[in-house]
Design a protein around this motif. Structure first.
Motif, PDB file in Angstrom:
ATOM      1  N   PRO A  76     -88.492  73.752  12.630  1.00 52.55           N
ATOM      2  CA  PRO A  76     -86.937  74.235  12.807  1.00 52.55           C
ATOM      3  C   PRO A  76     -87.361  76.160  13.015  1.00 52.55           C
ATOM      4  N   LEU A  77     -86.891  76.515  14.032  1.00 56.10           N
ATOM      5  CA  LEU A  77     -87.523  78.397  13.742  1.00 56.10           C
ATOM      6  C   LEU A  77     -85.895  78.631  13.439  1.00 56.10           C
ATOM      7  N   GLU A  78     -86.245  79.795  13.268  1.00 56.78           N
ATOM      8  CA  GLU A  78     -85.122  81.227  13.467  1.00 56.78           C
ATOM      9  C   GLU A  78     -85.448  82.329  13.763  1.00 56.78           C
ATOM     10  N   ASP A  79     -84.568  82.887  14.711  1.00 56.36           N
ATOM     11  CA  ASP A  79     -85.592  84.199  15.139  1.00 56.36           C
ATOM     12  C   ASP A  79     -84.959  85.273  13.948  1.00 56.36           C
ATOM     13  N   LEU A  80     -85.330  86.423  14.273  1.00 54.46           N
ATOM     14  CA  LEU A  80     -85.871  87.430  13.188  1.00 54.46           C
ATOM     15  C   LEU A  80     -84.054  87.738  12.086  1.00 54.46           C
ATOM     16  N   GLU A  81     -83.203  87.539  13.040  1.00 54.87           N
ATOM     17  CA  GLU A  81     -82.049  87.814  12.495  1.00 54.87           C
ATOM     18  C   GLU A  81     -81.541  86.708  12.321  1.00 54.87           C
ATOM     19  N   GLY A  82     -81.896  85.758  11.495  1.00 53.37           N
ATOM     20  CA  GLY A  82     -81.618  84.381  11.056  1.00 53.37           C
ATOM     21  C   GLY A  82     -81.149  83.180  11.959  1.00 53.37           C
ATOM     22  N   ARG A  83     -80.675  83.374  13.026  1.00 59.06           N
ATOM     23  CA  ARG A  83     -80.290  82.553  14.560  1.00 59.06           C
ATOM     24  C   ARG A  83     -80.926  81.794  14.187  1.00 59.06           C
ATOM     25  N   ARG A  84     -80.176  80.109  14.151  1.00 53.67           N
ATOM     26  CA  ARG A  84     -81.542  78.596  14.818  1.00 53.67           C
ATOM     27  C   ARG A  84     -82.239  79.040  16.499  1.00 53.67           C
ATOM     28  N   TRP A  85     -82.910  79.337  15.717  1.00 57.47           N
ATOM     29  CA  TRP A  85     -83.643  79.715  17.710  1.00 57.47           C
ATOM     30  C   TRP A  85     -83.650  78.334  18.846  1.00 57.47           C
ATOM     31  N   TRP A  86     -83.600  77.099  18.994  1.00 59.05           N
ATOM     32  CA  TRP A  86     -83.298  75.771  20.007  1.00 59.05           C
ATOM     33  C   TRP A  86     -82.057  75.323  20.048  1.00 59.05           C
ATOM     34  N   GLN A  87     -80.890  77.169  18.700  1.00 61.69           N
ATOM     35  CA  GLN A  87     -79.397  76.026  19.358  1.00 61.69           C
ATOM     36  C   GLN A  87     -79.062  77.276  20.420  1.00 61.69           C
ATOM     37  N   LEU A  88     -79.820  78.741  19.921  1.00 61.21           N
ATOM     38  CA  LEU A  88     -79.725  79.737  21.162  1.00 61.21           C
ATOM     39  C   LEU A  88     -80.391  79.978  22.673  1.00 61.21           C
ATOM     40  N   THR A  89     -81.390  78.835  22.295  1.00 60.55           N
ATOM     41  CA  THR A  89     -81.854  78.695  23.963  1.00 60.55           C
ATOM     42  C   THR A  89     -81.875  77.668  24.370  1.00 60.55           C
ATOM     43  N   ASP A  90     -81.470  76.132  23.860  1.00 59.26           N
ATOM     44  CA  ASP A  90     -80.626  75.399  24.247  1.00 59.26           C
ATOM     45  C   ASP A  90     -81.694  74.977  25.715  1.00 59.26           C
ATOM     46  N   LEU A 106     -91.396  84.694  15.621  1.00 59.91           N
ATOM     47  CA  LEU A 106     -89.595  83.691  15.114  1.00 59.91           C
ATOM     48  C   LEU A 106     -90.434  83.366  13.360  1.00 59.91           C
ATOM     49  N   LEU A 107     -89.421  82.636  12.262  1.00 60.46           N
ATOM     50  CA  LEU A 107     -89.941  82.456  11.392  1.00 60.46           C
ATOM     51  C   LEU A 107     -89.287  81.295  11.088  1.00 60.46           C
ATOM     52  N   LEU A 108     -90.981  80.110  10.645  1.00 59.26           N
ATOM     53  CA  LEU A 108     -90.505  79.112  10.283  1.00 59.26           C
ATOM     54  C   LEU A 108     -89.506  79.235   8.561  1.00 59.26           C
ATOM     55  N   PRO A 109     -89.213  77.938   7.862  1.00 57.08           N
ATOM     56  CA  PRO A 109     -88.947  77.377   6.516  1.00 57.08           C
ATOM     57  C   PRO A 109     -89.721  78.612   6.063  1.00 57.08           C
ATOM     58  N   GLY A 110     -89.149  79.140   4.898  1.00 61.31           N
ATOM     59  CA  GLY A 110     -89.800  80.171   3.918  1.00 61.31           C
ATOM     60  C   GLY A 110     -90.255  81.277   4.100  1.00 61.31           C
ATOM     61  N   GLY A 111     -90.137  81.587   5.844  1.00 59.05           N
ATOM     62  CA  GLY A 111     -89.904  82.924   5.873  1.00 59.05           C
ATOM     63  C   GLY A 111     -91.642  82.961   6.540  1.00 59.05           C
ATOM     64  N   ARG A 112     -92.092  82.035   6.966  1.00 56.75           N
ATOM     65  CA  ARG A 112     -93.655  82.945   7.295  1.00 56.75           C
ATOM     66  C   ARG A 112     -93.385  83.319   8.860  1.00 56.75           C
ATOM     67  N   GLU A 113     -94.057  83.784   9.159  1.00 53.97           N
ATOM     68  CA  GLU A 113     -93.827  84.304  11.162  1.00 53.97           C
ATOM     69  C   GLU A 113     -94.774  84.076  11.605  1.00 53.97           C
TER      70      GLU A 113
END
Length: 378
Positions: A76-90, A106-113
């Motif tokens: 479950p990755l998010e970009d630096l703006e908090g958007r879910r990455w796989w939904q964005l890239t599809d 990108l960010l993992l859960p917990g904020g790890r980059e």
């Protein structure tokens, strides 16, 4: 690297090509768990079929928990703006001409980059996505590089501020009140400005040297070099500046081979090592120049220069950091870049440099250069 199909994702090796082909990693007996980067592979349905050991370490998630999960659930990755990455890239429903995603933070859960890149494997151009291959890399190495650059900028800013403030202050004072000062006062202020301008020039030269060393573009223009004469000039300069001639001892081993090196850069190395011994050491500064074995293959002879003093020396625990950026042997100023540059110059000549403890208890620096004679003299 190719990724094949798997009938049942029961292990983190699933999805690796079952039949090794020449040139494949598997053909060399290397599997996904041997890769230094994290590897996650999802099939045409978006289910994870490979999750290697490095991916476990980077994501802090067990492969057994990730295999068979949807990619967006297992990773479950998010970009630096908090958007879910796989939904964005599809990857499966996006543009059919897209072949992947370039590396980005990108960010993992917990904020790890983490640094993530993806490749979309299609059965044919613009065809459906059969595999999504994701690589994960830790950002720690990049952070260390960024910290090093930030430290360099901070050091340079600090070192430039003092002389430039002095130059600005004295020139502004002279321009505003020229007639009020005596000739001796004017001379003193102009000499200070001149010395500070030299200091800025030296710092800029150091920065250019660092840039060339880091990029492998440090040029060496070889000419015949008389090391004994070069060291003698440095000693004479210190004596003229007020040091006692008895503080220096130059010993030449004979016969010395003819040395071909860049005279300006060798001068820079000698200047830095002798200055360190004078400023940070104590007692007699001894410079030994001797013939030695060449550090470069294909050559029999080289020349070694040893600079030692009788001061407190360098602590054993610090010796492995002496040639790194910003290392300082004392609190007596300096940028901490000199020995880093010295090492770069010596290695650009094909030489080696070491640090140790002198017989008198102080620091001992020894560098060895190959003679590097041109082919027409061989």
């Amino acid at each position: 690297m190719s990724v094949g199909t798997s009938s049942a994702p029961g292990a983190c090796q699933a999805g690796w090509p079952p039949v090794p082909r020449p040139g494949d990693a598997a053909g060399l007996g290397v599997g996904p768990d041997d890769l230094p980067d994290g590897l996650v592979v999802a099939d045409e349905h978006g289910r994870v079929i490979s999750f290697n050991t490095a991916a476990e370490r980077i994501t802090a998630r067990r492969a057994a928990d990730a295999l068979g999960q949807r990619l967006e659930t297992a990773l479950p990755l998010e970009d630096l703006e908090g958007r879910r990455w796989w939904q964005l890239t599809d990857p499966w429903g996006g543009l059919a001409i897209r072949v992947g995603q370039p590396e980005r933070n990108l960010l993992l859960p917990g904020g790890r980059e983490v640094l993530v890149s993806a490749r979309y494997v299609r059965s044919r151009p613009t065809g459906p996505v059969r595999r999504v291959v994701v690589t994960l890399r830790d950002t720690e190495a990049r952070r260390r590089t960024e910290r090093s650059h930030a430290e360099l900028i901070a050091t340079v800013a600090h070192e430039l501020r003092s002389p430039l403030t002095s130059v600005k202050g004295f020139t502004a004072t002279l321009l505003a009140k020229w007639e009020r000062f005596t000739d001796d006062q004017k001379r003193l202020m102009l000499e200070t400005v001149d010395a500070d301008a030299d200091r800025v020039t030296r710092l800029i030269a150091e920065l250019l040297d660092i840039s060339r060393i880091d990029s492998g573009r440090l040029e060496v223009r070889r000419q015949p070099v008389d090391l004994g004469a070069a060291v003698g000039r440095h000693i004479q300069a210190y004596v003229a500046a007020g040091q006692s001639a008895d503080r220096f001892l130059l010993r030449l081993g004979r016969p010395l081979p003819d040395l071909w090196a860049d005279p300006d850069k060798v001068d820079q190395v000698l200047s830095n090592l002798i200055e360190n011994a004078v400023r940070h050491g104590a007692g007699t500064v001894t410079i030994d120049i001797t013939p030695s074995a060449s550090p470069r293959e294909g050559e029999d002879t080289g020349t070694s220069v040893t600079v030692s003093d009788e001061g407190p020396g360098i602590p054993e625990e610090s010796m492995n950091r002496v040639f790194t950026r910003f290392w300082r042997g004392s609190k007596r100023g300096g940028t901490g870049l000199g020995l880093y540059i010295v090492k770069g110059i010596v290695e650009a000549h094909g030489g080696t440099i070491t640090v140790g403890r002198a017989p008198g208890g102080g620091a001992e620096f020894r560098f060895t250069l190959p003679v590097a004679a041109p082919a027409y003299l061989a």
